[in-house]
Write a protein that holds these residues in place. Structure first.
Motif, mmCIF file in Angstrom:
data_model
loop_
_atom_site.group_PDB
_atom_site.id
_atom_site.type_symbol
_atom_site.label_atom_id
_atom_site.label_comp_id
_atom_site.label_asym_id
_atom_site.label_seq_id
_atom_site.Cartn_x
_atom_site.Cartn_y
_atom_site.Cartn_z
ATOM 1 N N LYS A 372 0.786 -1.162 -0.159
ATOM 2 C CA LYS A 372 0.134 0.259 0.092
ATOM 3 C C LYS A 372 0.703 1.240 0.027
ATOM 4 C CE LYS A 372 -3.323 2.368 2.604
ATOM 5 N NZ LYS A 372 -4.317 2.553 3.816
ATOM 6 N N LEU A 373 1.630 1.415 0.933
ATOM 7 C CA LEU A 373 2.594 2.638 0.996
ATOM 8 C C LEU A 373 3.369 2.932 0.191
ATOM 9 C CD1 LEU A 373 3.069 3.142 4.861
ATOM 10 C CD2 LEU A 373 1.342 4.493 3.550
ATOM 11 N N PRO A 374 4.473 1.523 -0.372
ATOM 12 C CA PRO A 374 5.037 1.932 -1.676
ATOM 13 C C PRO A 374 4.316 2.243 -2.839
ATOM 14 C CG PRO A 374 5.716 0.029 -0.221
ATOM 15 C CD PRO A 374 4.425 0.778 0.238
ATOM 16 N N LEU A 375 3.309 1.697 -3.144
ATOM 17 C CA LEU A 375 2.389 1.746 -4.242
ATOM 18 C C LEU A 375 2.128 3.500 -4.268
ATOM 19 C CD1 LEU A 375 1.110 1.145 -6.931
ATOM 20 C CD2 LEU A 375 -1.077 0.385 -5.308
ATOM 21 N N LEU A 376 1.342 3.996 -3.391
ATOM 22 C CA LEU A 376 1.005 5.283 -3.475
ATOM 23 C C LEU A 376 2.019 6.313 -3.243
ATOM 24 C CD1 LEU A 376 -1.621 5.010 -0.040
ATOM 25 C CD2 LEU A 376 -2.038 4.994 -2.908
ATOM 26 N N PRO A 387 0.615 2.755 -17.270
ATOM 27 C CA PRO A 387 -0.113 1.535 -16.378
ATOM 28 C C PRO A 387 1.151 1.325 -15.337
ATOM 29 C CG PRO A 387 1.111 1.007 -18.321
ATOM 30 C CD PRO A 387 1.394 2.601 -18.428
ATOM 31 N N PHE A 388 0.355 0.570 -14.152
ATOM 32 C CA PHE A 388 1.116 -0.152 -13.395
ATOM 33 C C PHE A 388 0.384 -1.214 -12.874
ATOM 34 C CE2 PHE A 388 -2.368 2.532 -11.309
ATOM 35 C CZ PHE A 388 -3.169 1.580 -10.447
ATOM 36 N N PHE A 402 -6.582 -1.764 -3.923
ATOM 37 C CA PHE A 402 -7.675 -1.408 -4.694
ATOM 38 C C PHE A 402 -8.798 -0.409 -4.266
ATOM 39 C CE2 PHE A 402 -11.840 -2.198 -6.740
ATOM 40 C CZ PHE A 402 -11.514 -2.630 -8.108
ATOM 41 N N VAL A 403 -9.094 -0.620 -2.958
ATOM 42 C CA VAL A 403 -10.254 0.110 -2.296
ATOM 43 C C VAL A 403 -9.558 1.665 -2.137
ATOM 44 C CG1 VAL A 403 -11.482 0.674 -0.263
ATOM 45 C CG2 VAL A 403 -11.330 -1.749 -1.227
ATOM 46 N N ASN A 404 -8.113 1.477 -1.837
ATOM 47 C CA ASN A 404 -7.546 2.831 -1.350
ATOM 48 C C ASN A 404 -7.515 3.918 -2.886
ATOM 49 O OD1 ASN A 404 -5.246 4.862 -0.528
ATOM 50 N ND2 ASN A 404 -5.869 3.994 1.247
ATOM 51 N N LEU A 405 -7.184 3.179 -3.848
ATOM 52 C CA LEU A 405 -7.116 3.938 -5.239
ATOM 53 C C LEU A 405 -8.319 4.393 -5.591
ATOM 54 C CD1 LEU A 405 -4.444 1.444 -6.924
ATOM 55 C CD2 LEU A 405 -4.068 3.732 -6.171
ATOM 56 N N LYS A 406 -9.591 3.459 -5.510
ATOM 57 C CA LYS A 406 -11.095 3.816 -5.648
ATOM 58 C C LYS A 406 -11.259 5.297 -4.986
ATOM 59 C CE LYS A 406 -12.590 1.061 -8.932
ATOM 60 N NZ LYS A 406 -13.405 1.517 -10.224
ATOM 61 N N ASP A 407 -10.745 5.137 -3.700
ATOM 62 C CA ASP A 407 -11.205 6.584 -3.019
ATOM 63 C C ASP A 407 -10.610 7.487 -3.354
ATOM 64 O OD1 ASP A 407 -13.021 4.839 -1.404
ATOM 65 O OD2 ASP A 407 -11.554 4.415 0.038
ATOM 66 N N ILE A 448 -4.353 2.048 -14.639
ATOM 67 C CA ILE A 448 -3.756 3.099 -15.201
ATOM 68 C C ILE A 448 -3.766 4.331 -14.472
ATOM 69 C CG2 ILE A 448 -3.694 4.643 -17.415
ATOM 70 C CD1 ILE A 448 -4.871 2.149 -18.892
ATOM 71 N N LYS A 449 -2.837 4.862 -14.010
ATOM 72 C CA LYS A 449 -2.823 6.078 -13.238
ATOM 73 C C LYS A 449 -3.715 7.343 -14.012
ATOM 74 C CE LYS A 449 -0.341 9.655 -10.926
ATOM 75 N NZ LYS A 449 0.880 10.182 -10.551
ATOM 76 N N VAL A 450 -4.473 8.069 -13.428
ATOM 77 C CA VAL A 450 -5.041 9.265 -13.898
ATOM 78 C C VAL A 450 -4.725 10.321 -12.922
ATOM 79 C CG1 VAL A 450 -6.941 7.971 -15.101
ATOM 80 C CG2 VAL A 450 -7.177 8.725 -12.621
#
Length: 453
Positions: A372-376, A387-388, A402-407, A448-450
């Protein structure tokens, strides 16, 4: 490199068994299953050459087609046998069915008899062979051929071969990353010739090496590492030269990633930043608190047996008995190259330029840390529309990501998938799934990052 050279590694393939061998001019003897051979006899032969092990560790070069034909005979052994009404009901599983003893078989080997002759003698002296059914005879011949006939092929190390070898021998070293899962990671992250990739991995360099294989000699790889230096044990087994890696590969420490924005805003020169990042500055005490916060990126480690973090300000020291050659850019020790401090400074300088410009095209995380933390943190350095891919051995941490990226609304096309793979045995009169298989191929989170704004 088209031929086997001294100081390089090769893959030895015997049937389905793979082994990495470091080749040198010394009289080093390697073992492959029950056979021994001298590595220096491989030097000068092209990749794809096949050899047969003779007595006294000598090698005889043979036609590779014969080896492949013989491997097919292993699998199809018994399909050419005459069908009989025999069955296995009367077979007793004891040591009295074979009239040849171990000493007699070893004596035949010492006499220089070929593996085919030894297998023939074993079959003739088996009291239960003729009473077996056709499939039991096939398994019996396959087992004896594998044990007494020493044919192998020398292959060039590639991503597929190294991934298969490590997954067969010691999958925990590569986080149980199957070859098909690795292929999906490279495909979903759109790694191709000339790409610029940001990667965090703890697979001893397998993922970084596979990326480098796709990039060729153009592009960039920024390897985020934990500890005092990047681990590239598997990467070195690809036989990459310094020319292949100097202009492509760079690295940056994970524990200093959280304070990077403050460092870039400090106005210090690149040389001062590098000295600070590698832990040589004396005025680091004012940043201890921020560094401790940054270390939370690696505090979620699920494996407690991890290399300890380098102390702040501590300089990596070399033992007195180590060669002075090790203090140069690279030194080969048993096929593994070690990075000097000067080389790490060069790589850190290149990494700072890439991180400052957010000059990446994809992000890959294959780590045993909680993602989680490394990804963010790393997503901040990935431009939009790129893409990631995140790999993890368990599903729950990826669900949290998944939930954190959605939020945060910072990614689209999010997919969490599990790879399922099973080999199928296809032989004459007997086709079925293999009984032994891996339980899971791990889980992949891709997207995909937005720009959330």
């Amino acid at each position: 490199m088209t031929v086997v050279e001294s100081g390089k590694g090769v893959i030895i393939k015997k049937g389905n068994n793979l082994k990495y061998v470091y080749v040198s001019n010394s009289a080093k003897v390697e073992k492959m299953e029950n056979f021994f051979f001298s590595c220096k006899d491989l030097i000068g032969h092209p990749f794809g050459s096949a050899f047969k092990v003779l007595d006294k560790e000598r090698l005889l070069k043979i036609d590779p087609v014969l080896v492949e034909t013989h491997n097919q005979e292993y699998e199809n052994a018994g399909s050419n046998l005459e069908d009989t009404s025999g069955d296995n009901r009367e077979i007793q599983d004891d040591s009295n069915s074979q009239r040849l003893g171990k000493n007699e078989i070893e004596a035949m080997r010492d006499e220089g008899k070929s593996g085919e002759e030894i297998v023939k003698e074993i079959v003739e002296n088996s009291s239960t062979f003729q009473g077996r059914n056709i499939f039991s005879k096939s398994k019996y011949l396959k087992k004896k051929n594998k044990k007494y006939i020493a044919h192998f092929v020398v292959l060039k190390p590639t991503t597929r071969l190294l991934a298969e070898m490590y997954f067969q021998k010691n999958p925990t070293k590569i986080l149980e990353l199957r070859p098909d899962t690795l292929a999906q990671i490279l495909t979903y992250s759109n790694v191709q010739f000339g790409s610029k990739v940001l990667v965090l991995e703890t697979c001893q360099g397998l993922v970084a090496g596979s990326i480098l294989e796709r990039l060729g000699s153009k592009g960039s790889i920024l390897q985020i590492y934990q500890g005092s230096f990047p681990v590239r044990i598997v990467m070195e087994q690809f036989n990459y030269s310094e020319v292949d890696t100097d202009n492509v590969l760079c690295s940056y420490p994970l524990e200093k990633l959280g304070i990077l924005p403050d460092l870039l805003k400090s106005g210090k020169s690149d040389e001062d930043l590098i000295e600070f990042i590698l832990g040589k500055h004396k005025d680091e005490q004012e940043h201890i608190k921020k560094i401790e916060i940054s270390k939370n990126l690696v505090d979620c480690n699920l494996d407690t047996e991890e290399i300890p973090l380098t102390k702040i300000g501590e300089k990596r020291k070399f033992k007195k008995n180590e060669s002075e050659e090790r203090k140069t850019n690279f030194t080969n020790i048993g096929g593994v190259r070690f990075l000097s401090r000067e080389k790490r400074m060069q790589e850190t300088l290149t990494a700072l330029k890439l991180l400052r410009n957010n000059d990446f095209e994809s992000l890959i995380l294959v780590s045993k840390y909680h993602p989680k933390l490394p990804l963010l943190t790393l997503l901040d350095y990935l431009p939009p529309s790129c893409p990631f891919v995140v790999y993890f051995t368990h599903q729950e941490p990826l669900m949290e990501c998944f939930v954190n990226l959605k939020d945060k609304q910072c990614a689209t096309n999010l997919e969490l998938t599990e790879s399922w793979f099973r080999n199928i045995q296809v032989l004459p009169k007997r086709t079925h799934p293999e009984i032994v298989m891996s339980g899971t191929g791990g889980y992949l989170l891709r997207g995909i990052k937005v720009d959330p704004s």
